[in-house]
Design a protein around this motif. Sequence first.
Motif, mmCIF file in Angstrom:
data_model
loop_
_atom_site.group_PDB
_atom_site.id
_atom_site.type_symbol
_atom_site.label_atom_id
_atom_site.label_comp_id
_atom_site.label_asym_id
_atom_site.label_seq_id
_atom_site.Cartn_x
_atom_site.Cartn_y
_atom_site.Cartn_z
ATOM 1 N N GLY A 105 0.820 -1.209 0.000
ATOM 2 C CA GLY A 105 0.000 0.000 0.000
ATOM 3 C C GLY A 105 0.850 1.254 0.000
ATOM 4 O O GLY A 105 0.590 2.199 -0.772
ATOM 5 N N LEU A 106 1.882 1.296 0.855
ATOM 6 C CA LEU A 106 2.760 2.461 0.887
ATOM 7 C C LEU A 106 3.526 2.606 -0.424
ATOM 8 O O LEU A 106 3.813 3.723 -0.868
ATOM 9 N N LYS A 107 3.873 1.489 -1.037
ATOM 10 C CA LYS A 107 4.532 1.548 -2.342
ATOM 11 C C LYS A 107 3.615 2.231 -3.368
ATOM 12 O O LYS A 107 4.070 3.039 -4.190
ATOM 13 N N SER A 108 2.332 1.943 -3.305
ATOM 14 C CA SER A 108 1.395 2.578 -4.245
ATOM 15 C C SER A 108 1.289 4.073 -3.982
ATOM 16 O O SER A 108 1.151 4.869 -4.918
ATOM 17 N N LEU A 109 1.360 4.485 -2.709
ATOM 18 C CA LEU A 109 1.346 5.917 -2.387
ATOM 19 C C LEU A 109 2.614 6.592 -2.891
ATOM 20 O O LEU A 109 2.584 7.723 -3.387
ATOM 21 N N TYR A 110 3.748 5.901 -2.745
ATOM 22 C CA TYR A 110 5.007 6.443 -3.260
ATOM 23 C C TYR A 110 4.921 6.636 -4.772
ATOM 24 O O TYR A 110 5.305 7.677 -5.306
ATOM 25 N N ASP A 111 4.406 5.639 -5.464
ATOM 26 C CA ASP A 111 4.290 5.715 -6.918
ATOM 27 C C ASP A 111 3.366 6.858 -7.347
ATOM 28 O O ASP A 111 3.540 7.440 -8.429
ATOM 29 N N ALA A 112 2.375 7.188 -6.486
ATOM 30 C CA ALA A 112 1.447 8.285 -6.797
ATOM 31 C C ALA A 112 2.025 9.644 -6.429
ATOM 32 O O ALA A 112 1.419 10.679 -6.737
ATOM 33 N N GLY A 113 3.187 9.661 -5.771
ATOM 34 C CA GLY A 113 3.806 10.924 -5.376
ATOM 35 C C GLY A 113 3.291 11.471 -4.072
ATOM 36 O O GLY A 113 3.384 12.672 -3.808
ATOM 37 N N TRP A 114 2.753 10.596 -3.177
ATOM 38 C CA TRP A 114 2.137 11.046 -1.929
ATOM 39 C C TRP A 114 2.872 10.514 -0.693
ATOM 40 O O TRP A 114 2.348 10.583 0.411
ATOM 41 N N LEU A 115 4.078 9.998 -0.861
ATOM 42 C CA LEU A 115 4.808 9.420 0.266
ATOM 43 C C LEU A 115 6.282 9.794 0.169
ATOM 44 O O LEU A 115 6.893 9.666 -0.892
ATOM 45 N N ARG A 116 6.841 10.266 1.284
ATOM 46 C CA ARG A 116 8.288 10.496 1.372
ATOM 47 C C ARG A 116 8.840 9.660 2.520
ATOM 48 O O ARG A 116 8.252 9.633 3.618
ATOM 49 N N ILE A 117 9.930 8.980 2.244
ATOM 50 C CA ILE A 117 10.611 8.169 3.253
ATOM 51 C C ILE A 117 11.791 8.962 3.798
ATOM 52 O O ILE A 117 12.619 9.470 3.033
ATOM 53 N N GLU A 315 -0.719 -3.990 8.482
ATOM 54 C CA GLU A 315 -1.818 -3.225 9.076
ATOM 55 C C GLU A 315 -1.561 -1.725 8.917
ATOM 56 O O GLU A 315 -2.469 -0.950 8.573
ATOM 57 N N LEU A 316 -0.328 -1.302 9.165
ATOM 58 C CA LEU A 316 0.042 0.098 9.005
ATOM 59 C C LEU A 316 -0.148 0.563 7.566
ATOM 60 O O LEU A 316 -0.776 1.592 7.296
ATOM 61 N N SER A 317 0.406 -0.201 6.637
ATOM 62 C CA SER A 317 0.385 0.175 5.229
ATOM 63 C C SER A 317 -1.038 0.264 4.680
ATOM 64 O O SER A 317 -1.404 1.240 4.017
ATOM 65 N N GLU A 318 -1.846 -0.752 4.957
ATOM 66 C CA GLU A 318 -3.201 -0.778 4.402
ATOM 67 C C GLU A 318 -4.078 0.295 5.029
ATOM 68 O O GLU A 318 -4.936 0.884 4.353
ATOM 69 N N ALA A 319 -3.880 0.568 6.328
ATOM 70 C CA ALA A 319 -4.680 1.602 6.990
ATOM 71 C C ALA A 319 -4.343 2.984 6.451
ATOM 72 O O ALA A 319 -5.240 3.793 6.172
ATOM 73 N N ILE A 320 -3.052 3.287 6.295
ATOM 74 C CA ILE A 320 -2.650 4.586 5.762
ATOM 75 C C ILE A 320 -3.147 4.756 4.329
ATOM 76 O O ILE A 320 -3.651 5.821 3.951
ATOM 77 N N THR A 321 -3.024 3.717 3.538
ATOM 78 C CA THR A 321 -3.450 3.796 2.143
ATOM 79 C C THR A 321 -4.944 4.082 2.043
ATOM 80 O O THR A 321 -5.375 4.944 1.256
ATOM 81 N N ALA A 322 -5.745 3.386 2.829
ATOM 82 C CA ALA A 322 -7.195 3.627 2.823
ATOM 83 C C ALA A 322 -7.493 5.054 3.271
ATOM 84 O O ALA A 322 -8.364 5.733 2.700
ATOM 85 N N PHE A 323 -6.780 5.517 4.291
ATOM 86 C CA PHE A 323 -6.985 6.865 4.832
ATOM 87 C C PHE A 323 -6.682 7.936 3.781
ATOM 88 O O PHE A 323 -7.483 8.849 3.549
ATOM 89 N N VAL A 324 -5.533 7.833 3.131
ATOM 90 C CA VAL A 324 -5.152 8.816 2.114
ATOM 91 C C VAL A 324 -6.135 8.781 0.942
ATOM 92 O O VAL A 324 -6.593 9.829 0.457
ATOM 93 N N ASN A 325 -6.493 7.592 0.474
ATOM 94 C CA ASN A 325 -7.435 7.479 -0.635
ATOM 95 C C ASN A 325 -8.809 8.039 -0.261
ATOM 96 O O ASN A 325 -9.483 8.675 -1.085
ATOM 97 N N ASP A 326 -9.221 7.805 0.980
ATOM 98 C CA ASP A 326 -10.503 8.323 1.473
ATOM 99 C C ASP A 326 -10.524 9.849 1.386
ATOM 100 O O ASP A 326 -11.435 10.457 0.803
#
Length: 550
Positions: A105-117, A315-326
């Motif tokens: 999920g976090l990888k998908s956010l990174y690919d969308a330009g919405w995640l910085r590590i 759990e962390l990754s999927e929850a954050i991804t759902a939250f950002v998409n929401d």
Amino acid sequence: MKRRNFIKLSATASAIGLSPIEIHATLEPLLSLSCPNVSNRKLVLINLSGGNDGLNTVIPLDQYSTYANLRPNIKIPETGGLTYLNLDTSLPSNQQIGLNPALTGLKSLYDAGWLRILQSVGYPSQNRSHFKSGDIYMTGNDGESNLNGSDSGWIGRFMELYYPSEITEPYPLAIQIGSDKTSLGFHGIEEHGLSLNLTGQDPAGFYSVLNGLGGQAPTTFPNSDFGTELAFISGVDALSNTHASSISNAFNSGTNATTYPDTDLADQLKTVAKLISGNLKTKVYMVRISGFDTHNNQIQGVNDPLGKHYNLLNELSEAITAFVNDLNQQGIGEDVSGLTYSEFGRKAGENGNMGTDHGQISPAFVFGESIEGGVSGLNVDLSEATSGNNFQISVVQHDYRQTVATLLQDFLGAQNSVIDSTFFNYSSLPSATSFTTSKIDELIKPLSKVSEECLNKTLAINEFDTTPKELKRWQVYPNPFRDIITIFGLEEVYEIEYKIINSTGSTILVDKLVVNGASVKINLSNLIGGMYFIQIKKGFYRELHKIIKI
């Protein structure tokens, strides 16, 4: 059209029906169209409680063989059925990262330009005690000093300084979910409550504390210590009940635009998203996922990534991804940024129990539509971890306060003086330095970033009060108060002068009192509800306290 842009276009037409605070927030972007509207921006903090193993979360691919030697049994494999996720092949070799396979999920956010590590997050002289390091993270200190204060938190100090006019609004400045203990981070300098803990509560309503003490709240209080304590409890209870109404309305009017996983963290973030969607004005949210103290059985078998740590990260990754998409689907994603943090990392070397012991630095994830996607910092240097230092990695590339200061200023719009009053870098030699001089410039997208000329120039009234709380001569109690405050700590017969200042900096009352004893009461029943400052003066010595009338 995005919701925030619609609000900007309709601001002039709708301002008549708004409160003074809402009018200011709505007209502010019209005064300077080049400055982003920060009035609805929120910060969401996700606590990875227990000390996350950063090295099995973000794998340094340029040193994979060294990594594998340090972790022969618990490494994330590069071949086989379940391998690491290659983050971004376009990065330089010293930033080539493999993500734990749980983080799709976090990888998908990174690919969308919405995640910085952020690589190697921590603080100088890392403390590896869960409790002490947790307190350090919440008070804005480091392992070398408590000069930022040990009985107040950076979140509380920031909110007192940056949102002084909103402290008595009918919503809490902060909301905490996921722990039954209110975080030290929300304690303000004046020690009044600046957050509301929803853990175990129904967001649609709360139970009044005073109802459990016999029904209606008293209107008069005995002139005694008991009366003072009861007045304080009554004040806090009244404020909580007021907050409950705002939370209930927001929760009932808010919505979720996507499906969330059936996990505890997802439920917490789902609630946060619904409150934000319902237009609750709360500024800071804190949620929590625990279980990262993985001393044993971190994975289920040799070089099999599945197991305890995988489940937590998933759990962390999927929850954050759902939250950002929401939030993005509802058109409010630009106004919310999130940050993960853990009290420390784990050692580079595995232990003999298929796990890892307490370490120092660990990576952090910053996410949201306003976040500039990418990687900050280089891969950790695994040559640092030797038997001589018990396989620790200690070099900090990003002080956690540096990260927070960037978000508080470049995203929320706080001026330098507010950041410096929130925390200073006292470990910097030869003298303390401001974290505004070491911000992570690439963290916020240019169109969302608050430029220097756009920073709020309103001076918080207590910025000129340089007396640390622990050095103050007097105490003011109760706070919040209804009608009467008491000044404690007086020792002899003398005259004091006091001045009442409102939240805009205007003096509204000046008077003198002859003190004879250890305390004196002041009747302020003529004030309307809100935040004030009382300046107490004896001779050439003066002291400032923030007080709240309810």
